[in-house]
Design a protein around this motif. Structure first.
Motif, short mmCIF file in Angstrom:
data_model
loop_
_atom_site.label_atom_id
_atom_site.label_comp_id
_atom_site.label_asym_id
_atom_site.label_seq_id
_atom_site.Cartn_x
_atom_site.Cartn_y
_atom_site.Cartn_z
N THR A 117 0.84 -1.20 0.00
CA THR A 117 0.00 0.00 0.00
C THR A 117 0.87 1.25 0.00
O THR A 117 0.63 2.20 -0.76
N LEU A 118 1.92 1.26 0.83
CA LEU A 118 2.83 2.41 0.86
C LEU A 118 3.49 2.60 -0.50
O LEU A 118 3.67 3.72 -0.97
N THR A 119 3.86 1.48 -1.15
CA THR A 119 4.49 1.57 -2.47
C THR A 119 3.52 2.15 -3.50
O THR A 119 3.90 2.98 -4.33
N LEU A 120 2.25 1.71 -3.43
CA LEU A 120 1.24 2.24 -4.35
C LEU A 120 1.07 3.74 -4.16
O LEU A 120 1.07 4.51 -5.13
N ILE A 121 0.94 4.16 -2.91
CA ILE A 121 0.74 5.58 -2.62
C ILE A 121 1.95 6.38 -3.10
O ILE A 121 1.82 7.41 -3.76
N GLY A 122 3.15 5.88 -2.76
CA GLY A 122 4.37 6.57 -3.17
C GLY A 122 4.51 6.60 -4.69
O GLY A 122 4.91 7.60 -5.26
N LEU A 126 -5.95 12.55 -9.91
CA LEU A 126 -4.89 11.62 -9.49
C LEU A 126 -5.20 11.07 -8.10
O LEU A 126 -5.01 9.89 -7.83
N LEU A 127 -5.70 11.94 -7.22
CA LEU A 127 -6.04 11.49 -5.87
C LEU A 127 -7.13 10.42 -5.93
O LEU A 127 -7.03 9.37 -5.28
N VAL A 128 -8.16 10.69 -6.76
CA VAL A 128 -9.24 9.70 -6.90
C VAL A 128 -8.69 8.38 -7.44
O VAL A 128 -9.01 7.30 -6.94
N SER A 129 -7.80 8.46 -8.45
CA SER A 129 -7.21 7.23 -9.00
C SER A 129 -6.44 6.49 -7.92
O SER A 129 -6.54 5.27 -7.80
N THR A 130 -5.62 7.25 -7.15
CA THR A 130 -4.81 6.61 -6.12
C THR A 130 -5.69 5.92 -5.09
O THR A 130 -5.46 4.75 -4.76
N VAL A 131 -6.70 6.64 -4.60
CA VAL A 131 -7.56 6.07 -3.57
C VAL A 131 -8.29 4.84 -4.11
O VAL A 131 -8.37 3.81 -3.43
N THR A 132 -8.77 4.92 -5.35
CA THR A 132 -9.44 3.78 -5.96
C THR A 132 -8.51 2.57 -6.02
O THR A 132 -8.87 1.46 -5.63
N LEU A 133 -7.30 2.83 -6.48
CA LEU A 133 -6.30 1.76 -6.61
C LEU A 133 -6.02 1.12 -5.26
O LEU A 133 -6.02 -0.11 -5.11
N VAL A 134 -5.79 1.97 -4.26
CA VAL A 134 -5.43 1.46 -2.93
C VAL A 134 -6.60 0.69 -2.32
O VAL A 134 -6.42 -0.40 -1.76
N LEU A 135 -7.81 1.23 -2.47
CA LEU A 135 -8.98 0.54 -1.91
C LEU A 135 -9.21 -0.79 -2.63
O LEU A 135 -9.45 -1.81 -1.99
N ALA A 136 -9.13 -0.76 -3.97
CA ALA A 136 -9.34 -1.99 -4.72
C ALA A 136 -8.33 -3.05 -4.29
O ALA A 136 -8.69 -4.20 -4.03
N PHE A 137 -7.08 -2.63 -4.19
CA PHE A 137 -6.03 -3.56 -3.78
C PHE A 137 -6.31 -4.15 -2.40
O PHE A 137 -6.22 -5.36 -2.18
N ASN A 138 -6.71 -3.28 -1.48
CA ASN A 138 -6.93 -3.75 -0.11
C ASN A 138 -8.19 -4.60 0.00
O ASN A 138 -8.25 -5.52 0.81
N LEU A 139 -9.21 -4.29 -0.82
CA LEU A 139 -10.41 -5.13 -0.79
C LEU A 139 -10.12 -6.51 -1.37
O LEU A 139 -10.60 -7.52 -0.88
#
Lengths: 299, 302
Positions: free
Chosen positions: A222-227, A275-288
C-alpha cells in the motif's frame, strides 16, 4: 499500560494551539484552495481576480487530454515495474538476513536504509551519469560482454526501465527493513514447531512465514502504491520534460509542468484531484482484493 | 474508514520507531548448516554491494573531472580533482545552498519536535471533547498528498508575500501528523501515571509537567522524530522548487539540479556536490541507528 486521561479545562487546547494554527494555515487553506482552484481558469498573474469560475471545465479538459491519460498510464507502469521486483527482492533479502545474519542484522538494516535517506536528486544525478548512452559505466560494462550500447535515457522503453530501476534501488532496502521488523515480531516457537515437524527452509517460508507476514506485505505494498502515484523527483532529473515520446512523464510531473510552465493552475488542480481519486481507488481496490482482515491483524 | 486510516498510520509510526533492528536480538540463527550460510552470506554481500555501488561511483567520480568520468575506460579508482571540483562548486551558490538547507532543516526539525510533542502531550494526558477529531486531523495531515496541495500552496504563499522565504518551507514542515501520533503513543505508554500525580502534588502546573517532567523522558521518541523530520526536510524537493525562485535561496537539492544545467554541466563538480549534499542525511541515519541500538539494548531481556 496506557496513561489515564483526565479532564483539565482549556489546558489541552493551549497545548494543541500551535498544531491547530499551523494545520489551518498549511493544510486546511491549501486543501480548500485545491477545491477552489479546480473550478477556475484564467491568468493567475493578476492574482485571484484573474481567475474565472468555469464549472467542470478543468475536469473536462483533463479527461479529454491524451497526455493526461498517458501520464496516468506511465505512473501505473512505473509503479508496477519498480514495485514488483522491489517487494520480491525485499522479502527474499529479509528472510535471508533473518535466518542467517545473526549479529550483523543491525548493520544490514542500516545498509538497507542508506538509499532511502539519500536525496533522490543526488542519486538520480549519479544514475544519469552511470546510464549515459555513449560513455556511461553501465554501457561500458555491457560492451565488455558484447552487449549494447543501450540508449538507457532516451529509448522510451529503456527510459521507463531506468526510472523503475532507480526507484526500485531506492526503496528495496526500506522494504527489507519493514519485512525484517515483521519477521522479528514472529513467535520463535512457530518456526521451531515447523522445523520439528520436518518442514524444510522453503516450506517453512511458504507455509508458515508468508501467511504471518501478510499484514505487513499488504501495508508495504500500500505504501508503495501511494508513493508510486506521487513519483516526481526521479523522473524530474532523469527526464525533465518527460523524455522521448513522454515515456517518463508521470502525472505529478505533468501537473507541475502544466501549472508552473504553462500557467494553468486550474487544470493542474483538477488533475491533482483526478490523481487522488485514482490513487484512492487503486489502494482501496487492492486492499479489498487482497487485504481482507489484514489490517486488524497488524493491530 | 477513518478508524482504519488511524490504525494504518499508527502502525506505520510504530515501524518507523523501530525501523532499524538491533543486532543481538537474534540468537535464533545459531545452528544452521555452514554451507548454506556461506552461500546466503555471499548473496547478501552481493546485494549490499549492488545497493552501495552508486555511492562508490559517486565517491570515485567526485574526485575526477568531467572528461575522466566519461572516459573509456571509466575511472575505477580515485583521481586528483576533488579539490578542483570543490573549488568549481564555490563559483556557484552551492555552499550557500548547503547553508540554507541546514537552516531550513534545523528549523523544521526543532519546530516539528516542539509542535508534535505539545500536541501529543495534550492527546495523551487529557480527555476532552473533540479529541478523536484531533487524532483524525493528524492523520489527515499525513494523507493529503503534496501534489494535490502544491499548486494552491504556491498561490497562497505568493498571496502572503512569502515567496522566496524559508518560513514557507519550515512552518508547514512543523505540521507533522506522524510526529503527533508518535509522541502521543510514546507519552501514553512510557510515562508512569504515578510520576505525573507526584509532580502535580508537588505543585507542578500543567506546562511545567510538560516541559520539566514529560519532555526529558521522551528523548528516545524525540530523537527518532528528529531524524525523520531532518531527513524529510533535507530531501524535500517539490515544495522548494516552486517556493524558492532565486538561486541565492536554493536548498541543496535545488542547487544540485541547477548544476546539472542545460548547457554542458561540469560533471566533476556535480558529483562532488551530490557527495557533499548526501553527507548530512547519512550522519543523521548513523546517529539514529546508534541511538536505536542503545534503546533496544536497554530493553533487551537479560
Amino acid at each position: 499500560m496506557t496513561l489515564p486521561r483526565r479532564r483539565h479545562g482549556a489546558a489541552p487546547w493551549l497545548f494543541l494551539a500551535p498544531f491547530l494554527l499551523l494545520f489551518l494555515l498549511f493544510v486546511a487553506v491549501p486543501f480548500g484552495g485545491a477545491l477552489w482552484l479546480a473550478f477556475r481558469h484564467g491568468d493567475a498573474a493578476t492574482g485571484a481576480a484573474g481567475l474565472q469560475f468555469v464549472g467542470l471545465g478543468n475536469f473536462r479538459f483533463a479527461l479529454a487530454d491524451p497526455l493526461f491519460w498517458q501520464s496516468l498510464g506511465n505512473t501505473l507502469v512505473l509503479t508496477l515495474l519498480a514495485g514488483v521486483p522491489q517487494h520480491l527482492l525485499a522479502l527474499a533479502l529479509a528472510w535471508m538476513i533473518y535466518r542467517y545474519l545473526g549479529r550483523l542484522t543491525g548493520l544490514a538494516g542500516i545498509v538497507g536504509m542508506v538509499p532511502y535517506v539519500t536525496s533522490a536528486i543526488a542519486i538520480a544525478l549519479v544514475f544519469t551519469t552511470l546510464l549515459s548512452s555513449e560513455y556511461g559505466l553501465v554501457n561500458q560494462w555491457l560492451a565488455r560482454i558484447g552487449l549494447g550500447p543501450f540508449d538507457w535515457l532516451h529509448d522510451p522503453l529503456l527510459l521507463k526501465l531506468s526510472i523503475a530501476a532507480l526507484v526500485c534501488w531506492r526503496y528495496v532496502g526500506w522494504n527489507t527493513v519493514l519485512y525484517l521488523t515483521a519477521l522479528q515480531a514472529l513467535p520463535v516457537a512457530l518456526l521451531d514447531a515447523a522445523a520439528i515437524d520436518g518442514a524444510g527452509g522453503w516450506q517453512r517460508f511458504r507455509h508458515v512465514v508468508l501467511p504471518q507476514l501478510r499484514p505487513m506485505i499488504i501495508l508495504a505494498l500500500t505504501l508503495t502504491l501511494i508513493g508510486g502515484c506521487q513519483l516526481f523527483d526521479e523522473p524530474f532529473i532523469v527526464a525533465p520534460d518527460g523524455g522521448t515520446e513522454r515515456a517518463g512523464l508521470t502525472t505529478t510531473l505533468y501537473l507541475y509542468r502544466l501549472a508552473f510552465d504553462a500557467g494553468d493552475l486550474g487544470g493542474a488542480a483538477a488533475m491533482g484531484w483526478l490523481l487522488l481519486v485514482s490513487t484512492v481507488t487503486l489502494v482501496l481496490a487492492f486492499n479489498l482484493l487482497w487485504g481482507r482482515g489484514a489490517w486488524r491483524r497488524v493491530e | 474508514m477513518a478508524a482504519g486510516g488511524i490504525s494504518v498510520i499508527r502502525n506505520a509510526a510504530a515501524f518507523l520507531g523501530i525501523a532499524v533492528p538491533a543486532s543481538g536480538l537474534q540468537a535464533r540463527g545459531a545452528a544452521r548448516r555452514a554451507s548454506g550460510k556461506f552461500a546466503v552470506s555471499l548473496l547478501l554481500a552481493v546485494a549490499a554491494a549492488l545497493l552501495l555501488l552508486p555511492f562508490w561511483s559517486l565517491l570515485v567520480f567526485a574526485s575526477h573531472d568531467g572528461a575522466d568520468i566519461f572516459a573509456m575506460p571509466p575511472p575505477a579508482s580515485f583521481g586528483q580533482h576533488f579539490g578542483a571540483n570543490l573549488a568549481a562548486l564555490s563559483l556557484t551558490p552551492f555552499w550557500q545552498a548547503m547553508g540554507n538547507s541546514i537552516y531550513v532543516a534545523v528549523c523544521a526539525t526543532v519546530l516539528s519536535l516542539l509542535v508534535s510533542s505539545l500536541a501529543g502531550f495534550a492527546l495523551a494526558l487529557y480527555e476532552f471533547r473533540g479529541r478523536r477529531v484531533l487524532l483524525g486531523l493528524a492523520v489527515l495531515s499525513m494523507l493529503l498528498p503534496p501534489f494535490l496541495t502544491v499548486v494552491p500552496y504556491f498561490f497562497w504563499i505568493s498571496w502572503l508575500g512569502w515567496l522566496d522565504q524559508f518560513r514557507a518551507l519550515y512552518l508547514p514542515a512543523a505540521v507533522n501528523g506522524l510526529g503527533v501520533l508518535l509522541m502521543r503513543q510514546y507519552i501514553a505508554s512510557a510515562i508512569p501515571a504515578a510520576l505525573l500525580e507526584a509532580a502535580r502534588l508537588d505543585g507542578c502546573n500543567e506546562f511545567q509537567l510538560y516541559w520539566r517532567i514529560v519532555l526529558p523522558l521522551c528523548r528516545p521518541a524525540l530523537a527518532t522524530l528528529a531524524v525523520i523530520s531532518f531527513i524529510g526536510a533535507w530531501n524535500n524537493f517539490l515544495i522548494p522548487l516552486v517556493i524558492l525562485p532565486s538561486p541565492e535561496h536554493y536548498t541543496a537539492p535545488l542547487a544540485l539540479r541547477a548544476l546539472q544545467g542545460p548547457a554542458g554541466a561540469d560533471w566533476g563538480a556535480v558529483m562532488a556536490g551530490a557527495l557533499v549534499a548526501i553527507v548530512p542525511t547519512l550522519i543523521a541515519l548513523l546517529l539514529a541507528a546508534r541511538h536505536w541500538r542503545g534503546v533496544m539494548a536497554s530493553h533487551a531481556p537479560h
